[in-house]
Design a protein around this motif. Structure first.
Motif, PDB file in Angstrom:
ATOM      1  N   ARG A  84     -22.403  27.741   9.782  1.00  0.00           N
ATOM      2  CA  ARG A  84     -23.063  27.623  11.114  1.00  0.00           C
ATOM      3  C   ARG A  84     -24.350  27.741  10.823  1.00  0.00           C
ATOM      4  O   ARG A  84     -25.071  28.510  10.315  1.00  0.00           O
ATOM      5  N   LEU A 107     -28.108  29.116  11.976  1.00  0.00           N
ATOM      6  CA  LEU A 107     -28.558  30.277  12.808  1.00  0.00           C
ATOM      7  C   LEU A 107     -30.039  29.805  13.175  1.00  0.00           C
ATOM      8  O   LEU A 107     -30.970  29.795  12.327  1.00  0.00           O
ATOM      9  N   ASP A 113     -27.351  33.054  20.747  1.00  0.00           N
ATOM     10  CA  ASP A 113     -25.974  32.717  21.042  1.00  0.00           C
ATOM     11  C   ASP A 113     -24.998  33.063  19.952  1.00  0.00           C
ATOM     12  O   ASP A 113     -24.054  33.783  20.158  1.00  0.00           O
ATOM     13  N   LEU A 114     -25.417  32.574  19.022  1.00  0.00           N
ATOM     14  CA  LEU A 114     -24.662  32.932  17.500  1.00  0.00           C
ATOM     15  C   LEU A 114     -24.064  34.473  17.565  1.00  0.00           C
ATOM     16  O   LEU A 114     -22.954  34.454  17.203  1.00  0.00           O
ATOM     17  N   VAL A 156     -24.170  36.807  19.417  1.00  0.00           N
ATOM     18  CA  VAL A 156     -23.098  37.277  20.624  1.00  0.00           C
ATOM     19  C   VAL A 156     -21.757  36.800  20.390  1.00  0.00           C
ATOM     20  O   VAL A 156     -20.706  37.548  20.382  1.00  0.00           O
ATOM     21  N   ILE A 215     -32.795  28.744   9.487  1.00  0.00           N
ATOM     22  CA  ILE A 215     -33.594  27.561   9.489  1.00  0.00           C
ATOM     23  C   ILE A 215     -34.851  28.064   9.320  1.00  0.00           C
ATOM     24  O   ILE A 215     -35.713  27.269   9.527  1.00  0.00           O
ATOM     25  N   ALA A 237     -36.512  21.681  15.782  1.00  0.00           N
ATOM     26  CA  ALA A 237     -35.057  22.686  15.912  1.00  0.00           C
ATOM     27  C   ALA A 237     -35.629  24.249  15.874  1.00  0.00           C
ATOM     28  O   ALA A 237     -34.962  25.061  16.462  1.00  0.00           O
ATOM     29  N   TYR A 295     -38.646  29.500  22.314  1.00  0.00           N
ATOM     30  CA  TYR A 295     -39.242  29.308  23.671  1.00  0.00           C
ATOM     31  C   TYR A 295     -40.682  30.094  23.894  1.00  0.00           C
ATOM     32  O   TYR A 295     -41.612  29.276  24.497  1.00  0.00           O
ATOM     33  N   GLY A 311     -33.669  34.490  29.893  1.00  0.00           N
ATOM     34  CA  GLY A 311     -33.494  35.554  29.301  1.00  0.00           C
ATOM     35  C   GLY A 311     -34.714  36.515  29.656  1.00  0.00           C
ATOM     36  O   GLY A 311     -34.988  36.774  30.724  1.00  0.00           O
ATOM     37  N   GLY A 331     -26.918  26.283  30.346  1.00  0.00           N
ATOM     38  CA  GLY A 331     -28.239  26.353  29.621  1.00  0.00           C
ATOM     39  C   GLY A 331     -29.422  25.713  30.399  1.00  0.00           C
ATOM     40  O   GLY A 331     -29.377  24.632  31.083  1.00  0.00           O
ATOM     41  N   ASP A 332     -30.420  26.518  30.653  1.00  0.00           N
ATOM     42  CA  ASP A 332     -31.683  26.381  31.315  1.00  0.00           C
ATOM     43  C   ASP A 332     -32.594  25.127  30.838  1.00  0.00           C
ATOM     44  O   ASP A 332     -32.906  24.378  31.419  1.00  0.00           O
ATOM     45  N   CYS A 336     -30.221  36.881  33.632  1.00  0.00           N
ATOM     46  CA  CYS A 336     -28.992  36.587  34.214  1.00  0.00           C
ATOM     47  C   CYS A 336     -28.452  35.035  33.834  1.00  0.00           C
ATOM     48  O   CYS A 336     -29.291  34.224  33.432  1.00  0.00           O
ATOM     49  N   ILE A 337     -27.415  35.028  33.461  1.00  0.00           N
ATOM     50  CA  ILE A 337     -26.611  33.668  33.257  1.00  0.00           C
ATOM     51  C   ILE A 337     -26.398  33.323  34.809  1.00  0.00           C
ATOM     52  O   ILE A 337     -25.549  34.038  35.548  1.00  0.00           O
ATOM     53  N   PHE A 381     -22.879  41.744  29.436  1.00  0.00           N
ATOM     54  CA  PHE A 381     -22.805  40.273  30.087  1.00  0.00           C
ATOM     55  C   PHE A 381     -22.254  39.868  31.242  1.00  0.00           C
ATOM     56  O   PHE A 381     -22.708  39.194  32.060  1.00  0.00           O
TER      57      PHE A 381
HETATM   58  C1  LIG Z   1     -29.548  38.491  26.865  1.00  0.00           C
HETATM   59  C2  LIG Z   1     -29.339  36.958  26.771  1.00  0.00           C
HETATM   60  C3  LIG Z   1     -29.869  36.359  27.704  1.00  0.00           C
HETATM   61  C4  LIG Z   1     -29.721  35.046  27.808  1.00  0.00           C
HETATM   62  N1  LIG Z   1     -30.411  34.381  28.923  1.00  0.00           N
HETATM   63  C5  LIG Z   1     -30.224  32.896  28.837  1.00  0.00           C
HETATM   64  C6  LIG Z   1     -30.833  32.219  30.052  1.00  0.00           C
HETATM   65  O1  LIG Z   1     -31.133  32.803  31.045  1.00  0.00           O
HETATM   66  N2  LIG Z   1     -30.564  30.978  30.027  1.00  0.00           N
HETATM   67  C7  LIG Z   1     -30.235  30.197  28.924  1.00  0.00           C
HETATM   68  O2  LIG Z   1     -30.003  28.916  29.072  1.00  0.00           O
HETATM   69  N3  LIG Z   1     -29.691  30.813  28.007  1.00  0.00           N
HETATM   70  C8  LIG Z   1     -29.626  32.394  27.847  1.00  0.00           C
HETATM   71  N4  LIG Z   1     -29.326  32.931  26.823  1.00  0.00           N
HETATM   72  C9  LIG Z   1     -28.429  32.067  25.704  1.00  0.00           C
HETATM   73  C10 LIG Z   1     -29.494  31.785  24.551  1.00  0.00           C
HETATM   74  O3  LIG Z   1     -30.693  32.784  24.407  1.00  0.00           O
HETATM   75  C11 LIG Z   1     -29.838  30.387  24.672  1.00  0.00           C
HETATM   76  O4  LIG Z   1     -29.031  29.536  24.723  1.00  0.00           O
HETATM   77  C12 LIG Z   1     -30.849  30.118  23.281  1.00  0.00           C
HETATM   78  O5  LIG Z   1     -31.482  28.718  23.561  1.00  0.00           O
HETATM   79  C13 LIG Z   1     -30.182  29.826  22.041  1.00  0.00           C
HETATM   80  O6  LIG Z   1     -30.870  29.432  21.058  1.00  0.00           O
HETATM   81  P1  LIG Z   1     -30.807  30.315  19.831  1.00  0.00           P
HETATM   82  O7  LIG Z   1     -32.084  29.768  18.890  1.00  0.00           O
HETATM   83  O8  LIG Z   1     -30.858  31.486  19.511  1.00  0.00           O
HETATM   84  O9  LIG Z   1     -29.374  29.647  19.065  1.00  0.00           O
HETATM   85  P2  LIG Z   1     -28.702  30.159  18.045  1.00  0.00           P
HETATM   86  O10 LIG Z   1     -28.021  31.365  18.699  1.00  0.00           O
HETATM   87  O11 LIG Z   1     -29.185  30.407  16.774  1.00  0.00           O
HETATM   88  O12 LIG Z   1     -27.436  29.001  18.066  1.00  0.00           O
HETATM   89  C14 LIG Z   1     -26.734  28.559  19.146  1.00  0.00           C
HETATM   90  C15 LIG Z   1     -25.681  27.507  18.555  1.00  0.00           C
HETATM   91  O13 LIG Z   1     -26.261  26.450  18.045  1.00  0.00           O
HETATM   92  C16 LIG Z   1     -26.118  26.009  16.762  1.00  0.00           C
HETATM   93  N5  LIG Z   1     -27.507  25.671  16.368  1.00  0.00           N
HETATM   94  C17 LIG Z   1     -28.546  26.225  16.341  1.00  0.00           C
HETATM   95  N6  LIG Z   1     -29.462  25.481  16.052  1.00  0.00           N
HETATM   96  C18 LIG Z   1     -28.844  24.147  15.674  1.00  0.00           C
HETATM   97  C19 LIG Z   1     -29.104  23.006  15.106  1.00  0.00           C
HETATM   98  N7  LIG Z   1     -30.432  22.797  14.809  1.00  0.00           N
HETATM   99  N8  LIG Z   1     -28.258  22.141  14.870  1.00  0.00           N
HETATM  100  C20 LIG Z   1     -27.025  22.233  14.950  1.00  0.00           C
HETATM  101  N9  LIG Z   1     -26.556  23.366  15.430  1.00  0.00           N
HETATM  102  C21 LIG Z   1     -27.383  24.238  15.902  1.00  0.00           C
HETATM  103  C22 LIG Z   1     -25.782  27.381  16.203  1.00  0.00           C
HETATM  104  O14 LIG Z   1     -25.037  27.229  15.080  1.00  0.00           O
HETATM  105  C23 LIG Z   1     -25.054  28.042  17.361  1.00  0.00           C
HETATM  106  O15 LIG Z   1     -23.669  27.675  17.351  1.00  0.00           O
HETATM  107  C24 LIG Z   1     -29.373  34.322  26.794  1.00  0.00           C
HETATM  108  C25 LIG Z   1     -28.878  35.049  25.621  1.00  0.00           C
HETATM  109  C26 LIG Z   1     -29.002  36.515  25.629  1.00  0.00           C
HETATM  110  C27 LIG Z   1     -28.296  37.185  24.504  1.00  0.00           C
END
Ligand SMILES: Cc1cc2nc3c(=O)[nH]c(=O)nc-3n(C[C@H](O)[C@H](O)[C@H](O)COP(=O)(O)OP(=O)(O)OC[C@H]3O[C@@H](n4cnc5c(N)ncnc54)[C@H](O)[C@@H]3O)c2cc1C
Lengths: 280, 778
Positions: free
Chosen positions: A24, A26, A31-32, A34, A49, A69, A73, A97, A118-119, A187-188, B703
């Motif tokens: 997977r 990272l 998200d991952l 969690v 990455i 990628a 944010y 978040g 997903g926002d 909030c989600i 959550f």
């Molecule tokens: C406290 C909290 C609050 C949050 N609030 C919000 C919110 O308000 N709105 C919202 O939309 N989300 C929210 N989230 C969810 C999360 O933060 C978002 O979805 C965020 O954009 C995920 O990005 P990441 O880089 O952390 O992804 P990661 O956790 O690193 O990856 C997410 C998934 O995508 C895969 N992935 C990542 N990059 C790639 C790639 N380049 N190619 C293929 N697969 C890939 C990973 O393997 C994993 O399965 C929240 C999470 C937390 C913990």
């Protein structure tokens, strides 16, 4: 929870690591981590990455903007080109978040995670985003709407990864992003709504009210064709509501989600200077 | 022990000042201070096998596969443990809670209840073993609501014959209480206006940051040592002694720093399991709960429903009140009777001018997680009903709700017969209210919220409705004639003092406040007081951190001990200086003669008494039990905006002004008030516990269970009124719980003011409010 953490130095190495079904990516991990903790996923290889400099680029392609990628944010929020050319994405990001989450989370992670809440996805659906995918068979491109096929499901196959996402510039549209939740911080949402409007044209997308983020294409066409004067407004709003299919969960009932969407749309479009005060 | 009048007007040296927390630096710099920060050699990691069923009997447990896993040392089941019935509740002894619990039983009564204890060399092996233990269940019909619990067809949740103290086991009634003063029904009939309403407060999770955790080991003399994140170390020692039939002298309980409790650690949740492992294996053991376990398998708040009747004359004078309640204690009855009683005894005296008052209720068992102590301890549930019905009554009479509350509520010098009739689990004590600045709290609160200038109704966007509400509240300071605290002070030759207290600082700052009290009496700066608290081998007894008791009860004990030490210092100085006692007075760390001007430092006095002159140790123990439970008061005001299209509730501003007597440490006191208020706001608007259809808690993480962050509500103003409680240490009474009592009714009243809709079930969900808005339109 045991896994190997790999930190490839090149995209070639990344490609190698991903040939394993249990691997997977990272990105920010918001998200991952969690999901791993709750046992929803249990990869044996976690591939970071963070060392891939080329995935950290934001580039101006003229009509479009390309976001790598690994761009977080917070980096997007600081980018002048996004500030000027994609107000809708910035509005969505502002509501994601907390600062800590925005410092780590990536927009591409949001897409790959394919949550209906997903926002960033919602803003990108409105921006007619195209996903740039790299894989064993080379590069392919797909529109975000066809790329995300269900909650947590995309068209990615083994070995494939998202390299970047390319969005339309939408600075000549009025934009609006609303998130309704039982609370404000972290909030989600119970429902989220995004609107782009340029004269008789409108784009509408909804989050958390269907298995995926949905665009209300039919309602959009109705808007352009019929307008929303007088009784047309109600008809337009009903067409929007038809495009969603909310469920009951711990945050809200489907009934409430429909009501919220209806109420918000009446507010946005029912306002005397159509488009509402918030639409800028 | 009524203090001298001049104390009232005296400027304090140390008290009523914002001293730094004595443990603050260690806490924020990440020093090893919490239970889980310490390791013992050869420690076993403990995990619990938990029931997936809400109600079942255990037919068999097969641990053979689990024991084959490398590193697994023991799997204990009910067969390996003494069958002793007890209550996990940490309360004064004998406890007013039923004895209805075993360490492990052959029956499970809620999803998540422990059925076996696993101990292994590593956490990983323990986790694997938990999955490998095979348990065969025979399912029983589960009771998943209060309504179902008392139906004749309901299964009996506690049929075990060893149980004692259950009010009516067959009908699932853990506890019952009723009292009446005057002829309530008759007067209600006779009133100009009488209304009757039902209010329902749902449960809440404590959500303290540090999970429940404890460690155990045998000391070199084979005494059992427990290090625990507990609010009640002395009760823990007594209960463990009973369960395992080992003398109290063979048990030592140590409480290190604690990361919050809110009542959630006022019961034994982990100690009995590590003790069982250590006693069975003679090895150290550790058990730390996951967040999921903390949420679904410790204690939650008692869900309560009240049917209230109130009658008044046309001019707004309340003549009679009747409250009839049901409370949900879940699978076990810890704190069942007492939380019910507090919901009446710490609310009804507010309206002490009534001609008659009645209070009754049943506490029922269900197959849901056991309820227990929680900040407010029943009072917020009772106040939701009582304050809102007064508000509704005022509306019915066409009067201003605040005016009705003001004209009917208690004032300084007054009393209520309820004080005597309702204590905690038994009769209370007669008392008059010696300090009550309720009117001052109301007046200041009105100013801060802009009560007189308030405008309600639709905002210019013709979408949002604005409204204001108020609520008044009371609490107690310790349980009179039950809660006892003691303190020991000994002097060192550099003029410092060891303050040894049974009182249990769980993050509240009580170590600091108590050090301030000692420093004030002894005329030293706070850094001269070395605090050590809650170690059953080294500190004197204290009932523990609950019932808003520490500052008042333990504080008075510290003051008593310090006063004795002060006398001993003066005595020592008199001997050394050869001056009669009446000539001498304390100045900063010195004794001074008013006659001769001779001065001697504390350090010199103690050094001489240790090594060269009339040799002895200066030191004393003081203890205190409250003859009364002085009442803190509070007024809360809320300003809300409601989006009429979505039901979204925006709490724009909330003001709470409290009378806690002298705040020993004002910034800490305000911290307690703000924290309690925030927890009340969370309960009112966001925190919603949900269960699956089979009784499994669904909201076990942050959550799904939304504790508010600072961004979730608007302006919060907390203030303290100037006040002095004559029986308190330097005029102090309590502030720890009261903050949580009023946000629910204040917000409910504001929502009504804004929308005309009365929500009588908390938390107030936007969804529910929108439903009501739409149903009204139809
Ligand atoms: C406290 C909290 C609050 C949050 N609030 C919000 C919110 O308000 N709105 C919202 O939309 N989300 C929210 N989230 C969810 C999360 O933060 C978002 O979805 C965020 O954009 C995920 O990005 P990441 O880089 O952390 O992804 P990661 O956790 O690193 O990856 C997410 C998934 O995508 C895969 N992935 C990542 N990059 C790639 C790639 N380049 N190619 C293929 N697969 C890939 C990973 O393997 C994993 O399965 C929240 C999470 C937390 C913990």
């Amino acid at each position: 929870m045991t896994f190997k953490l790999m930190i490839p130095n090149t995209e070639g190495e990344l490609q190698q690591e991903l040939m394993d079904d249990e691997a997977r990516i990272l990105a920010g991990g918001t998200d991952l981590m969690v999901q791993m903790r709750s046992g929803k996923v249990a990869p044996t290889r976690v591939v970071s990455i963070k060392k891939l400099e080329r995935l950290k680029e934001i580039s101006d392609l003229g009509e479009r903007i390309r976001i790598g990628a690994a761009v977080t944010y917070s980096e997007l929020q600081r980018s002048h080109i996004l500030q000027e050319k994609s107000p809708i994405l910035l509005k969505a990001i502002r509501q994601i978040g907390s600062l800590q989450i925005r410092n780590r989370g990536t927009a591409v992670g949001n897409i790959a995670n394919a949550s209906p809440a997903g926002d960033a996805v919602l803003a990108m659906v409105l921006s007619e985003a195209r996903v740039e995918i790299m894989g064993p068979k080379g590069e392919r491109h797909e529109s975000i709407e066809s790329f995300i096929i269900g909650p947590g499901r995309t068209t990615l196959s083994t070995g494939e990864y998202i390299r970047a996402v390319v969005i339309e510039k939408t600075d000549d549209w009025q934009s609006l992003f609303i998130k309704v939740g039982q609370r404000n911080a972290m909030c989600i949402s119970v429902a989220s709504i995004g609107v782009l409007r340029k004269g008789k044209e409108v784009r509408l997308a909804f989050g958390s009210v269907a298995p995926v983020v949905v665009r209300a294409h039919k309602a959009e066409r109705f808007f352009t064709r019929e307008g929303i004067d007088g009784t047309k407004l109600g008809e337009f709003v009903e067409r929007c509501v038809e495009s969603i299919s909310p469920i009951d969960d711990v945050r809200a009932s489907s009934w409430y989600r429909r009501q919220v969407v209806r109420g918000e749309l009446m507010k946005i479009f029912g306002h005397p200077d159509v488009g509402g005060t918030d639409v800028t | 022990m009524t203090p001298l009048a001049e104390e009232k007007i005296r400027e304090f040296n140390v008290v009523k000042k914002n001293t730094d927390k004595v443990d603050g630096k260690a806490l924020v710099s990440g020093k090893p201070v919490y239970t889980d920060d310490f390791d013992a050699r050869d420690e076993l990691q403990v995990k619990l096998v938990r029931s997936p069923h809400a109600h079942a009997t255990i037919k068999s447990i097969d641990a053979s596969e689990a024991l084959k896993i490398p590193g697994v040392v023991a799997v204990l089941t009910s067969d390996d443990l003494p069958r002793v019935c007890f209550t996990r509740a940490g309360q004064g002894y004998p406890e007013p809670s039923p004895y209805d619990t075993f360490v492990l039983d052959r029956r499970v009564r809620y999803v998540g209840e422990p059925v076996a204890i696993v101990a292994a060399e590593t956490e990983k092996a323990a986790t694997a073993a938990v999955k490998a233990v095979k348990v065969e269940y025979e399912l029983l019909k589960a009771v998943l609501s209060m309504d179902d619990a008392m139906k004749p067809s309901a299964p009996t949740i506690h049929p075990e014959e060893e149980a004692s103290g259950i009010f009516d086991a067959e009908r699932n009634i853990a506890a019952h209480f009723e009292m009446e003063i005057g002829e309530t029904e008759k007067i209600l009939k006779d009133c100009d206006v009488t209304i009757s309403r039902t209010y329902h407060a749902n449960t809440q999770l404590h959500a303290m940051l540090e999970p429940h955790v404890s460690r155990s080991y045998l000391d070199p003399n084979n005494r059992l040592v427990i290090v625990s994140s507990t609010q009640v170390p002395f009760h823990a020692r007594r209960i463990l002694s009973r369960i395992f039939n080992i003398p109290i002298s063979s048990i030592r309980v140590i409480k290190p720093r604690i990361g919050g409790g809110f009542g959630g650690k006022q019961a034994l949740h982990t100690e009995q399991y590590v003790a069982a492992v250590t006693l069975a294996t003679r090895r150290p053991a550790r058990l730390i709960f996951t967040r999921e376990e903390v949420s679904m398998a410790t204690n939650i708040r008692h869900e309560m429903q009240y049917e209230v009747k109130i009658g008044a004359s046309k001019d707004g004078k309340i003549r009679a009140i009747s409250m009839d309640g049901v409370s949900n204690t879940g699978a076990y009855g810890e704190h069942a009777l007492t939380t019910l009683m507090v919901s009446g005894s710490k609310t009804l005296p507010l309206y002490n001018k009534v001609e008659a008052v009645r209070f009754s209720g049943n506490v029922v068992y269900t197959n849901l997680p056991p309820a227990g102590a929680f900040r407010g301890y029943g009072a917020p549930q009772g106040l939701f009903a009582l304050d809102c019905i007064v508000d509704e009554l005022a509306t019915e009479l066409g009067l201003d709700p605040l005016t009705v509350k003001e004209m009917n509520s208690i004032r300084e010098g007054e009393s209520s017969p309820i004080f005597k009739l309702m204590g905690e689990g038994r009769e209370g004590v007669e008392q008059i209210v010696r300090s009550c600045k309720l009117q001052e709290c109301i007046d200041r609160g009105k100013e801060l919220i802009g009560w007189e200038k308030r405008s309600k109704g639709m905002l210019p966007d013709s979408r949002r409705a604005k409204g204001y509400g108020c609520a008044i509240a009371m609490q107690g300071s310790g349980i009179a004639k039950i809660d006892m605290g003691a303190a020991t002070i000994k002097m060192n030759e550099d003029g410092s003092f060891n303050l040894l207290i049974g009182a249990t600082d769980i993050g509240t700052g009580s170590d600091t406040a108590l050090a301030q009290i000692a420093a004030e009496v002894l005329h030293v700066t706070v850094d001269k007081i070395i605090v050590y608290s809650s170690d059953t081998d080294f500190t004197p007894f204290d009932t523990g951190a609950y019932a808003s008791s520490t500052t008042y009860v333990s504080g008075n004990a510290v003051k008593a001990a310090a006063e004795k030490v002060r006398m001993q210092i003066l005595q020592g100085a008199s001997e050394i200086l050869e001056e009669p006692l009446p000539n001498l007075e304390l100045t900063l760390a010195e004794v001074h003669s008013k006659e001769t001007g001779k001065t001697i430092s504390y350090s010199d006095i103690c050094t001489q008494l240790f090594y060269t002159f009339n040799q002895r140790q200066i030191g004393a123990t003081g203890s205190f039990v409250g003859e009364e439970s002085p009442i803190p008061f509070m007024a809360t005001f809320a300003e809300v905006e409601v989006d009429m299209e979505t039901g979204q509730i925006d709490l724009k501003k909330l003001v709470s002004v409290a009378d806690c007597g002298t705040p020993i440490n004002p910034v800490q006191a305000l911290g307690q008030l703000e924290g309690g208020t925030m927890q009340g706001i969370g309960w009112a608007l966001f925190e919603n516990v949900m269960y699956s259809q089979t009784g499994r808690m669904l909201t076990t993480d942050f959550f799904t269970y939304k504790v508010p962050t600072r961004m979730d509500y608007g302006e919060l103003i907390c203030e303290l009124a100037e006040s002095y409680e004559p029986t308190g240490p330097y005029g102090a009474k309590s502030i720890a719980e009261i903050g949580i009592d009023s946000p629910i009714p204040a917000i409910a009243n504001a929502l009504y003011d804004a929308t005309g809709i009365r929500l009588r079930e908390a938390p107030f969900k936007s969804e529910k409010l929108l439903f009501e808005i739409l149903s009204r339109e139809v």
